[in-house]
Write a protein that holds these residues in place. Structure first.
Motif, PDB file in Angstrom:
ATOM      1  N   ARG A  16       0.818  -1.168  -0.070  1.00 23.21           N
ATOM      2  CA  ARG A  16      -0.044  -0.020  -0.109  1.00 23.21           C
ATOM      3  C   ARG A  16       1.133   1.373  -0.066  1.00 23.21           C
ATOM      4  O   ARG A  16       0.658   2.344  -0.863  1.00 23.21           O
ATOM      5  N   ARG A  20       0.915   4.186  -3.107  1.00 25.06           N
ATOM      6  CA  ARG A  20       0.729   5.432  -2.776  1.00 25.06           C
ATOM      7  C   ARG A  20       1.854   6.451  -3.334  1.00 25.06           C
ATOM      8  O   ARG A  20       1.766   7.500  -3.673  1.00 25.06           O
ATOM      9  N   GLU A  81      -8.182  -1.485  -4.100  1.00 26.93           N
ATOM     10  CA  GLU A  81      -8.408  -0.430  -3.006  1.00 26.93           C
ATOM     11  C   GLU A  81      -7.674   0.988  -3.456  1.00 26.93           C
ATOM     12  O   GLU A  81      -8.353   1.711  -3.755  1.00 26.93           O
ATOM     13  N   GLU A  82      -6.361   1.070  -3.646  1.00 26.75           N
ATOM     14  CA  GLU A  82      -5.842   1.896  -4.085  1.00 26.75           C
ATOM     15  C   GLU A  82      -5.803   2.533  -5.329  1.00 26.75           C
ATOM     16  O   GLU A  82      -5.898   3.777  -5.521  1.00 26.75           O
TER      17      GLU A  82
ATOM     18  N   LEU B 305      -8.783   3.323   5.768  1.00 21.11           N
ATOM     19  CA  LEU B 305      -7.694   3.359   4.804  1.00 21.11           C
ATOM     20  C   LEU B 305      -7.134   4.802   4.808  1.00 21.11           C
ATOM     21  O   LEU B 305      -5.980   5.006   4.310  1.00 21.11           O
ATOM     22  N   TYR B 306      -7.962   5.956   4.978  1.00 20.96           N
ATOM     23  CA  TYR B 306      -7.466   7.236   4.574  1.00 20.96           C
ATOM     24  C   TYR B 306      -7.529   8.158   5.986  1.00 20.96           C
ATOM     25  O   TYR B 306      -7.625   9.394   5.493  1.00 20.96           O
TER      26      TYR B 306
END
Lengths: 385, 322
Positions: A16, A20, A81-82, B305-306
């Motif tokens: 992840r 990013r 998700e990302e 997640l954020y």
């Protein structure tokens, strides 16, 4: 005793972080995906896909024998998700990677694998899927596009509609009727045909999803060879089911929802405290619903490792995730107030991501199987037919 | 990742369920309305399966066992304060979350003295004043509060009380939906079972999504209480609020699917719908719980997640984000 555990593990967490970083490095600020008026955005997705391919991340989910990385289901989840949270920078590659490639692995001939898998793995080919027809939406098994056997192959005629990426795709997985008129799902075959073959016409459909997204495709006596049939003749339905199972958890809508809810909070800054408490309450509730949708998706992934029969779980996850998408769209609109109507000329909030999200959310309960079909799948297991 | 309860915990739940069923099942709640002595049968059954041996504060597995017991107790409408007993203090005083404006404890008669706390952590001693006498909460009692100058309530106790109460409501909701499914498959109108009508099929599907989501949210909260890097109050409040939202709706719709029968106390759905009211409304109603949840998220964030890191969150709170 195996304990409750909601963590994805260290390798997924590291992935992840890496994704990013790549997103931050390679995507322009305010990137909103491939379907915009700016052709540079499509180019960005093609370039980003090749970058991912070079890093071995594009086909992370694929088995090693096909050039993949055999990534764990949780690493695959992180990628979903990302990528979705950052407006799917793989653009149109998504279709080829997520299900066309795996379907060819499962059902294709050696020649089809050699021909199609390497370019998909390299992020070089765009695929579209010719399933829906004007008279066959949710009732896909009633499709009427006809493939007639001729000397040296097949002649295909008919019309497809709502075909994503058709205008930019090089190849199409085309579903056509090869059985008799009433053969329903027992008489459908799939063909892998290049979109530049004579007899294929694509007409874009203007829609709220943006330019190039939805299309009509006309097939007028299009020739296909026997080598282009994917799976056995008349057994295309099994491949379609395989594909739809991939699609049901394919989009991690909750990830973008959560990101936007926090972005909105941050962009409102000190004016946040002046918003009505009832509206801030709805924001909090929306965050909870994104968590619910996320956990339902995780449960489906978890159970898919144990069983092939996860139709109910996948549909439940999809109902939660698509309704959450629409709920979040409305909450964002109200949080942003009048600013939610500002376009690119008027300093659109969140770099236009709100407007983009709202439009796409409207399609969430229709695309890849309507919410009504999902409810039917769930109730069939709970209540019988 | 493991999002479902471990198998030994599920086994334990099945043994709790059998014990309660043998003691009379939902009938016990019905009987206790006429004669509260029936409540002792529920307590005895739960005691025999080890309710008094579980301390959910010990570790995640103990908390999971407690949660499963509360879920099953909710499904059987067990007429006793399971959450309060499980969280009793060393002096055996059961624990309850209360609102200081209108303090009510369900099944307060089970003990002469309670340890009570508000969501903000103020601690009280509570003693029974009178039965509410309401048909909606046959065992709820108004209590009098005496403020204790102790330390504030343990955050873990408050969070566990919220989460365990959410598990109890989850069980009630799951039972209600099962009753509705059974009824609509059996009951025929217009020549076919009610379960053949699309409006009912799709409602049942949506209700099942709500309950599955709630179950996951409850288990996630439990996991956060023991392993989360930050304070799990928002997680526990989220579980409780979602339980109030989802289960209220499941009970309403399940009763609706029963038609007039759903109003008759000889049908279990009617008993469940009434007896769940205290857990649905206490210590705060759904809207007030949401207000607490929102304030907790604004202050502490919400694991995901954020969610912004703590420093950034602090800047948001003080308006320095810009």
């Amino acid at each position: 005793m195996t304990k409750l555990d909601f963590s994805m593990g260290d390798s997924a967490a590291a992935l992840r972080v890496r994704l990013r970083e790549m997103v931050g490095e390679h995507l322009p600020e305010g990137f909103l995906g491939a379907f915009t008026d700016d052709p540079k955005d499509l180019a960005t997705t093609q370039k980003f896909s090749r970058t991912l391919a070079r890093e071995g991340l594009l086909t992370l989910a694929w088995p090693r024998e096909y050039g993949g990385a055999d990534g764990s289901v949780w690493e695959q989840t992180v990628v979903r998700e990302e990528m979705w949270a950052h407006h799917e920078p793989r653009g149109a590659q998504y279709m080829g990677l997520n299900w066309v490639g795996p379907a060819i692995m499962a059902y294709g001939t050696a020649e089809q694998k050699n021909r199609h898998l390497p370019p998909i793995a390299a992020g070089e080919t765009i695929w579209c899927q010719g399933f829906s027809e004007p008279e066959s939406g949710s009732d896909l098994a009633s499709l009427q596009t006809r493939a007639v056997r001729i000397e040296g192959g097949w002649k295909i005629s008919g019309q497809k509609i709502w075909t994503s990426y058709a205008g930019m795709a090089a190849w199409c997985v085309l579903a056509a009727r090869t059985g008799d008129k009433d053969s329903r799902h027992r008489g459908i075959s799939l063909f892998l045909v290049p979109m530049d073959r004579p007899g294929i016409t694509v007409r874009p459909i203007r829609s709220m999803l943006g330019p190039h997204h939805l299309n009509e495709c006309f097939f007028d006596s299009v020739h296909a060879t026997d080598d282009e049939v994917l799976g056995a003749v008349n057994e295309g339905w099994a491949v379609i089911r395989h594909a739809l199972a991939h699609e049901r958890i394919g989009i991690a809508r909750y990830a973008r929802c959560e990101r936007l809810l926090w972005s909105a909070r941050s962009s409102i800054g000190e004016e946040w405290a002046g918003l009505p408490e009832s509206l801030r309450d709805r924001w909090a509730d929306a965050l909870v619903q994104t968590r619910v949708a996320r956990l339902l998706a995780y449960r489906t992934v978890e159970e898919q490792q144990l069983s092939d029969r996860v139709d109910r779980q996948a549909s439940q996850a999809r109902i939660a995730s698509t309704t959450c998408d629409q709920m979040v769209a409305e909450v964002l609109a109200e949080l942003l107030g009048g600013r939610s109507l500002l376009g690119p000329a008027g300093e659109a909030p969140l770099h236009g991501a709100f407007e983009d999200h709202w439009r796409y959310a409207q399609a969430a309960t229709v695309a890849s199987g309507t919410i009504e079909i999902q409810r039917e799948i769930v109730s069939r297991e709970l209540l019988g037919r | 990742m493991r999002t479902t309860m471990p198998e030994p915990i599920l086994d334990f739940g099945r043994s709790v369920d059998s014990a309660l069923q043998r003691a009379g099942g939902i009938g016990l709640a019905r009987d206790a309305e006429a004669d509260y002595a029936a409540a002792d049968l529920a307590l005895k059954a739960l005691s025999q399966v080890g309710m008094y041996d579980i301390d959910p504060r010990d570790d995640l597995d103990s908390a999971a066992a407690a949660a499963e017991l509360c879920r099953v107790a909710g499904a059987q409408a067990a007429p006793c304060p399971v959450v309060g007993i499980i969280l009793r203090d060393p002096a055996d005083k059961p624990f309850a979350l209360v609102s200081d404006e209108c303090p009510i404890i369900d099944h307060a008669a089970a003990a002469p003295l309670w340890r009570a706390a508000t969501l903000s952590g103020d601690v009280y001693e509570a003693r029974v004043v009178q039965r509410t006498g309401s048909n909606l909460s046959p065992f709820a009692m108004k209590v009098g509060l005496t403020r204790l100058d102790d330390e504030p309530a343990s955050p873990q106790d408050v969070q566990l009380a919220l989460a365990l109460s959410a598990f109890q409501l989850l069980g009630t909701g799951q039972q209600a939906l099962e009753l509705a499914i059974k009824h609509t498959r059996e009951r025929e109108q217009f020549g076919r079972p009610l379960s053949g009508f699309q409006v009912i099929r799709h409602s049942v599907a949506d209700l099942s999504v709500g309950l599955e989501g709630l179950a996951l949210l409850c288990r996630f909260a439990l996991w956060q209480i023991f392993t989360g890097s930050s304070d799990a109050l928002p997680d526990a409040l989220a579980a409780k609020h979602e339980a109030q939202r989802v289960v209220r709706n499941v009970l309403r719709m399940s009763q609706q699917f029963h038609g007039a029968a759903g109003l008759a106390d000889e049908y279990d759905i009617s008993v469940l719908a009434r007896h769940a009211q205290p857990a649905l409304r206490l210590p705060t109603d759904m809207t007030t719980t949401l207000g607490h949840l929102r304030a907790a998220i604004e202050e502490r964030g919400f694991e995901g997640l954020y969610a912004p890191e703590h420093a950034h969150r602090a800047a948001l709170t003080t308006g320095e984000a810009r």
